[in-house]
Write a protein that holds these residues in place. Structure first.
Motif, PDB file in Angstrom:
ATOM      1  N   ARG A  89       0.826  -1.217   0.000  1.00 16.10           N
ATOM      2  CA  ARG A  89       0.000   0.000   0.000  1.00 16.10           C
ATOM      3  C   ARG A  89       0.859   1.266   0.000  1.00 16.10           C
ATOM      4  NH1 ARG A  89      -3.887   0.189  -2.426  1.00 16.10           N
ATOM      5  NH2 ARG A  89      -4.439   2.093  -1.365  1.00 16.10           N
ATOM      6  N   TRP A  90       2.013   1.235   0.731  1.00 20.17           N
ATOM      7  CA  TRP A  90       2.887   2.406   0.729  1.00 20.17           C
ATOM      8  C   TRP A  90       3.466   2.631  -0.657  1.00 20.17           C
ATOM      9  CZ3 TRP A  90       3.742   6.629   3.346  1.00 20.17           C
ATOM     10  CH2 TRP A  90       4.838   7.404   3.008  1.00 20.17           C
ATOM     11  N   LEU A  91       3.874   1.555  -1.345  1.00 17.27           N
ATOM     12  CA  LEU A  91       4.395   1.706  -2.699  1.00 17.27           C
ATOM     13  C   LEU A  91       3.322   2.211  -3.648  1.00 17.27           C
ATOM     14  CD1 LEU A  91       6.635  -1.474  -2.970  1.00 17.27           C
ATOM     15  CD2 LEU A  91       7.357   0.886  -2.650  1.00 17.27           C
ATOM     16  N   ALA A  92       2.086   1.728  -3.487  1.00 12.22           N
ATOM     17  CA  ALA A  92       0.990   2.217  -4.324  1.00 12.22           C
ATOM     18  C   ALA A  92       0.708   3.690  -4.033  1.00 12.22           C
ATOM     19  CB  ALA A  92      -0.258   1.377  -4.094  1.00 12.22           C
ATOM     20  N   LEU A  93       0.809   4.090  -2.786  1.00  7.10           N
ATOM     21  CA  LEU A  93       0.584   5.487  -2.416  1.00  7.10           C
ATOM     22  C   LEU A  93       1.673   6.378  -2.999  1.00  7.10           C
ATOM     23  CD1 LEU A  93      -1.039   7.549  -0.730  1.00  7.10           C
ATOM     24  CD2 LEU A  93       0.435   6.975   1.192  1.00  7.10           C
ATOM     25  N   ALA A  94       2.911   5.908  -2.984  1.00  2.00           N
ATOM     26  CA  ALA A  94       4.012   6.702  -3.533  1.00  2.00           C
ATOM     27  C   ALA A  94       3.928   6.798  -5.050  1.00  2.00           C
ATOM     28  CB  ALA A  94       5.348   6.104  -3.124  1.00  2.00           C
ATOM     29  N   ARG A  95       3.345   5.795  -5.693  1.00  2.00           N
ATOM     30  CA  ARG A  95       3.189   5.822  -7.155  1.00  2.00           C
ATOM     31  C   ARG A  95       2.054   6.722  -7.608  1.00  2.00           C
ATOM     32  NH1 ARG A  95       3.774  -0.278  -7.589  1.00  2.00           N
ATOM     33  NH2 ARG A  95       1.664  -0.089  -6.805  1.00  2.00           N
TER      34      ARG A  95
END
Length: 96
Positions: A89-95
């Motif tokens: 979820r953090w990687l999706a948020l950063a993307r």
């Protein structure tokens, strides 16, 4: 009283650091910038998911270990799954 104030200041500094880190990651990946308010709202939602999922994972791991008497490596599977999901979820948020 000093402990409460110190914890409050630490929480505020941690939140500002999270928003700053999110903005830095998005800009490093060439994503268009959002306003501070939008990024702060995204971090609040992420933190709410992280706290809720952590509570659920620890409760489930406790039930598996103490009530069902399963081995600790099986009982910690919900914690591992929650950590992997939050990383995703953090990687999706950063993307975004």
């Amino acid at each position: 009283m000093a402990g409460i104030i110190g914890d409050l200041l630490e929480g505020i500094a941690g939140f500002v650091t999270d928003v700053w880190l999110l903005r830095r990651q998005r800009s490093a990946r060439g994503r268009p910038g959002n306003s501070w308010g939008d990024d702060a709202a995204d971090v609040v939602v992420f933190n709410a998911w992280a706290i809720g999922l952590s509570i659920a994972a620890v409760a489930l791991a406790s039930i598996l270990f103490f009530v069902l008497k399963l081995p600790s490596w099986i009982s910690l599977a919900p914690v591992l799954a929650g950590g992997i999901y939050l990383g995703y979820r953090w990687l999706a948020l950063a993307r975004a």
